[in-house]
Design a protein around this motif. Structure first.
Motif, short mmCIF file in Angstrom:
data_model
loop_
_atom_site.label_atom_id
_atom_site.label_comp_id
_atom_site.label_asym_id
_atom_site.label_seq_id
_atom_site.Cartn_x
_atom_site.Cartn_y
_atom_site.Cartn_z
N PHE A 62 -22.62 -14.57 16.67
CA PHE A 62 -23.21 -15.88 16.46
C PHE A 62 -22.74 -16.32 15.08
O PHE A 62 -23.29 -15.86 14.08
N VAL A 75 -22.74 -13.68 12.41
CA VAL A 75 -23.61 -12.55 12.81
C VAL A 75 -22.96 -11.80 13.97
O VAL A 75 -22.73 -12.38 15.04
N ALA A 102 -23.68 -9.79 16.59
CA ALA A 102 -24.93 -9.40 17.27
C ALA A 102 -24.75 -8.22 18.21
O ALA A 102 -25.66 -7.39 18.36
N PRO A 112 -35.36 -2.25 16.82
CA PRO A 112 -35.94 -3.23 15.91
C PRO A 112 -35.61 -4.67 16.29
O PRO A 112 -34.64 -4.93 17.01
N SER A 113 -36.43 -5.58 15.79
CA SER A 113 -36.18 -7.00 15.97
C SER A 113 -34.81 -7.36 15.40
O SER A 113 -34.45 -6.90 14.32
N GLY A 124 -30.26 -6.96 18.85
CA GLY A 124 -29.34 -7.40 19.90
C GLY A 124 -29.83 -7.16 21.32
O GLY A 124 -29.09 -7.38 22.29
N SER A 146 -32.14 -8.74 23.26
CA SER A 146 -32.17 -9.94 24.11
C SER A 146 -30.76 -10.45 24.39
O SER A 146 -30.45 -10.86 25.51
N THR A 147 -29.93 -10.42 23.37
CA THR A 147 -28.55 -10.88 23.56
C THR A 147 -27.85 -10.06 24.63
O THR A 147 -27.15 -10.62 25.49
#
Ligand code: ADP
Ligand code: MG
Length: 244
Positions: A16, A19, A21, A40-41, A44, A46-47
């Motif tokens: 992105f 970034v 990801a 961790p939040s 990656g 969700s991506t």
């Protein structure tokens, strides 16, 4: 389990802007397998899920779903009809009843007649335990009930694979288990599932494999008992010490 993976992910990268990801993801998921991804939040998760049904384009690498490479508009459409997805926010249409929500895509994409779509929707509402809510609107349901409608809506398309992205994170604690129970039943019926969730009890009960992602990479993967009880990597231990 078949030896041919139903999801094949090979060296996938996603940026992105600046970034990075996803940094070279390799993952095979087999038919009937349940894979739980933790991490961790911003790591990656969700991506990665969104790349599997190409809600997100990736920049490098290869993804093949049920033998179909994600490399043309036609193929992407074909894959999307095979992959159901459930999100943290249930994304139901507020102005449609529960029944209408579950019938909409069936009518449009699967070209089912109204009666057929409604019969399937009612069967699925019984399966997720809320047939009496068929004629209510989403706002009249609890979060847990709405998420069960979202699961029923995805199942109505007869997916071969179900992706879940933190399906219980937006729910009040007392509603989490009812959604996890629906997912557990689905797993036991042999649905291929990739689940991003930090519900470790669910992962222990349902998952064949647990994966720790961090900074766009798969750091460690193992059967849940091993990953949660006896992780090999420091980054896995550090993350688990926060969620367990
Ligand atoms: P996770 O689900 O593990 O929390 P994400 O896949 O959402 O992580 O995000 C991975 C990285 O990509 C993060 O740094 C996030 O800020 C970035 N990212 C995700 N989606 C976008 C987007 N649409 N635009 C820009 N950056 C994004
Ligand atoms: Mg996420």
């Amino acid at each position: 389990m078949d030896r041919e993976p139903i999801i094949h992910i090979e060296n996938v990268h996603k940026w992105f802007g600046h970034v990075h990801a996803l940094r070279g993801i390799n993952l095979d998921v087999y038919k009937g397998e349940v894979v739980v991804i933790i991490g961790p939040s911003g790591s990656g998760k969700s991506t990665l899920l969104r790349c599997i049904n190409r809600l997100e384009e990736f920049d490098e690498g290869k993804i093949i779903v049920d033998g179909i490479p994600l490399d043309s508009a036609e193929n992407i459409n074909a894959v999307r009809t095979e992959v159901g997805m459930v999100f943290q926010q249930f994304n139901l249409f507020p102005h449609l009843t529960v029944l209408e929500n579950i019938c909409l895509a069936q009518r449009i994409v699967r070209k089912r007649k109204k009666e057929e779509a409604e019969a399937i929707a009612m069967e699925l509402l019984r399966k997720v335990g809320i047939p009496e809510k068929a004629h209510n609107y989403p706002a009249q349901l609890s979060g847990g009930q709405q998420q069960r409608v979202a699961i029923a809506r995805a199942l109505a398309m007869n997916p071969k694979i179900m992706l879940f992205d933190e399906p219980t994170s937006a729910l009040d604690p007392e509603m989490i288990q009812e959604v996890l129970d629906v997912m557990l039943n689905l797993a036991r019926e042999g649905m291929t599932m990739v689940v991003v969730s930090h519900e470790i009890g669910f992962a222990r009960a349902a998952a064949h494999r647990a994966i720790l992602m961090d900074e766009g990479q798969i750091v460690e993967e193992a059967p849940p008992d091993i990953l949660f009880n006896n992780p090999r990597h420091e980054r896995t231990r550090a993350f688990l010490s926060k969620v367990l």
